[in-house]
Each structure stands twice: as C-alpha cells, then as structure tokens.
Motif scaffolding. Sequence first.
Motif, mmCIF file in Angstrom:
data_model
loop_
_atom_site.group_PDB
_atom_site.id
_atom_site.type_symbol
_atom_site.label_atom_id
_atom_site.label_comp_id
_atom_site.label_asym_id
_atom_site.label_seq_id
_atom_site.Cartn_x
_atom_site.Cartn_y
_atom_site.Cartn_z
ATOM 1 N N ALA A 127 55.345 36.539 76.285
ATOM 2 C CA ALA A 127 54.077 36.363 77.001
ATOM 3 C C ALA A 127 53.315 35.139 76.501
ATOM 4 O O ALA A 127 52.795 34.341 77.295
ATOM 5 C CB ALA A 127 53.216 37.615 76.856
ATOM 6 N N LEU A 128 53.280 34.957 75.181
ATOM 7 C CA LEU A 128 52.530 33.843 74.608
ATOM 8 C C LEU A 128 53.249 32.515 74.809
ATOM 9 O O LEU A 128 52.608 31.473 75.004
ATOM 10 C CB LEU A 128 52.274 34.095 73.119
ATOM 11 C CG LEU A 128 51.274 35.218 72.845
ATOM 12 C CD1 LEU A 128 51.227 35.533 71.355
ATOM 13 C CD2 LEU A 128 49.886 34.845 73.361
ATOM 14 N N ILE A 154 46.072 25.253 67.202
ATOM 15 C CA ILE A 154 46.018 26.675 67.569
ATOM 16 C C ILE A 154 47.303 27.339 67.098
ATOM 17 O O ILE A 154 48.394 26.964 67.527
ATOM 18 C CB ILE A 154 45.879 26.832 69.093
ATOM 19 C CG1 ILE A 154 44.630 26.087 69.585
ATOM 20 C CG2 ILE A 154 45.805 28.311 69.475
ATOM 21 C CD1 ILE A 154 44.637 25.811 71.076
ATOM 22 N N ARG A 155 47.168 28.287 66.206
ATOM 23 C CA ARG A 155 48.329 28.990 65.657
ATOM 24 C C ARG A 155 48.326 30.444 66.136
ATOM 25 O O ARG A 155 47.311 31.143 66.015
ATOM 26 C CB ARG A 155 48.316 28.942 64.130
ATOM 27 C CG ARG A 155 49.430 29.763 63.490
ATOM 28 C CD ARG A 155 49.548 29.519 62.015
ATOM 29 N NE ARG A 155 50.562 30.401 61.421
ATOM 30 C CZ ARG A 155 51.264 30.121 60.345
ATOM 31 N NH1 ARG A 155 51.068 28.975 59.711
ATOM 32 N NH2 ARG A 155 52.149 30.979 59.875
ATOM 33 N N LEU A 156 49.462 30.877 66.663
ATOM 34 C CA LEU A 156 49.625 32.250 67.139
ATOM 35 C C LEU A 156 50.692 32.930 66.288
ATOM 36 O O LEU A 156 51.863 32.548 66.326
ATOM 37 C CB LEU A 156 50.057 32.259 68.604
ATOM 38 C CG LEU A 156 49.199 31.432 69.576
ATOM 39 C CD1 LEU A 156 49.827 31.411 70.961
ATOM 40 C CD2 LEU A 156 47.775 31.966 69.637
ATOM 41 N N VAL A 196 44.041 33.795 75.470
ATOM 42 C CA VAL A 196 45.192 34.385 74.789
ATOM 43 C C VAL A 196 45.176 35.902 74.975
ATOM 44 O O VAL A 196 46.203 36.525 75.293
ATOM 45 C CB VAL A 196 45.188 34.025 73.289
ATOM 46 C CG1 VAL A 196 46.231 34.850 72.532
ATOM 47 C CG2 VAL A 196 45.477 32.538 73.100
ATOM 48 N N GLU A 197 44.005 36.500 74.792
ATOM 49 C CA GLU A 197 43.893 37.957 74.959
ATOM 50 C C GLU A 197 44.233 38.373 76.384
ATOM 51 O O GLU A 197 44.933 39.364 76.606
ATOM 52 C CB GLU A 197 42.483 38.407 74.594
ATOM 53 C CG GLU A 197 42.313 39.919 74.618
ATOM 54 C CD GLU A 197 40.989 40.367 74.023
ATOM 55 O OE1 GLU A 197 40.861 41.571 73.728
ATOM 56 O OE2 GLU A 197 40.096 39.521 73.833
ATOM 57 N N GLU A 198 43.759 37.611 77.357
ATOM 58 C CA GLU A 198 44.058 37.909 78.753
ATOM 59 C C GLU A 198 45.556 37.803 79.024
ATOM 60 O O GLU A 198 46.145 38.648 79.718
ATOM 61 C CB GLU A 198 43.289 36.939 79.659
ATOM 62 C CG GLU A 198 43.585 37.074 81.146
ATOM 63 C CD GLU A 198 43.108 38.374 81.756
ATOM 64 O OE1 GLU A 198 43.593 38.715 82.854
ATOM 65 O OE2 GLU A 198 42.251 39.047 81.143
#
Length: 244
Positions: free
Chosen positions: A81-82, A133-135, A228-230
């Motif tokens: 997803a990300l 931006i780190r995920l 990101v949450e969405e």
Amino acid sequence: MKQTKLWITFALLMICGALSVEAQVMKSADLEKYAKERYGDKWLDAAKNLAEGLALDKNQSLTYQQVIEAPGKTRQQLYVALNYWATATFKDKQAITLNDKEAGCIIISSTLPDIVEHTGTLNKYSVSITPVIRLDIKDGKIRVTYTVQNYDILADISGGWLSLADPDEKTYGDSKRKKDDKTNARLYDEQWEIAKHYPFVEKDAQKRTCAKALVMTHAYSNAIIDKVEEAVKNGIVGNDDDDW
C-alpha cells in the motif's frame, strides 16, 4: 456488447483512479490554503505559536514522528500500500531513495518548490523545502518520520523594492521562470538552517520569510502524515482492496 461495457467500465475506473492519485499531490497553493485554514494568515504569530510546541532534534533539524495503527494488516500488505502511494504521489523518479521490502522501510526525498515568495527591500526570495520522509513498516502499524533541516532559497538581487538594478531589468515575480538559468548573475542559491532563523532566533533579518516558511513546513508534515494514514486505511483510489 458485454465486452464493450466491460472496457467502458475499466476505462472509467482508470480515469477515476488517475484523478484520485493526482489529487494525492499537494501543490504550494493548496498547501497555503491548508495552512491558513489551520493556523491563520498572520504568519509571524502562527510561527511563534507553533514554535512553543516544537523542538529541534539532535541534528538541529525539524523532525516530526507519528505511529499509525493499522490493525489486522500484515507488514507485506502495508508495504504494498505504501509503495503504491509513494510511487503514485512523487512523480520524480529519483524521489524514492530507499525501497527495502525485507527491512520494511521506504525513504522519500522530494522537493516542494516555492512554498514562500517574499519581496524585500533589496532582494526577492523564493523558498523551497526538501523533506526526508521515512516510512518504517511492521505488522499492524507504520511509523512516519518527516525531517527538514534547511530552507532552500533562490535569491533574486534585482527583485527587491529598492534594488539597485536597472528598473527595466528587474524581474520581480519572474524568479520561478528563471530559477534553472545558471547564467543569470542576479539569481543565486542559498541554504538557511531552520535552527538559525525565526522563530528559533528572534532577531532575524529574514523574519517574515522564515515565519511563513516554518508554518508551511509544519503544515506539509501534517498533510503528508494524513495522506499516509489515508493510503494505509482506505487505499489511494478507493478500490484497491483484496476483494476482486
């Protein structure tokens, strides 16, 4: 006839999906509207108020971190997803600097141009930021880390109200068009460390420029985390689930 309807349906879904994906990108004008809705348009006051709740990290960078819960979703599902969100959102092919499925980590570095434009007495400034931006991804949750250390400045020494340049040669609002022209001696690049400017430093010659830059940088962190949450909870096109 049935096949034709299927193709029409597919085409409509692709169009809707493309529009939804494009809507993920927040441009500077949209960000300013977003920031004003939340913090008002008095940038000096807004920056000062925000600074009361902000702390620079050990590298003197502005860093935000948030854990987003995603109950019932595996690390693999979240990674897919990300990865989809990052690829669809950041059009620059070089924006995704790390994409490690095994480690569960995606790192993005992409410039948001012209978040502030300010005409001063002698110079005109255009401010851009390049957040990292780190995920980090685990089963059932992700951690978003958003970091900005500097404002990237394009200064135009012919653009100020009292610039000494020939009035017929002043560019005023033309810096955007000419920013990639390295032969233009009136334009030069600078980096302003956030920690050395307002509101973290009270006496600042670029106080008004940096006040708005801080508010816009803060607002963009909120927008990124929201998106990101969405993407994690609802996907980015609204029909990218496992039921197909």
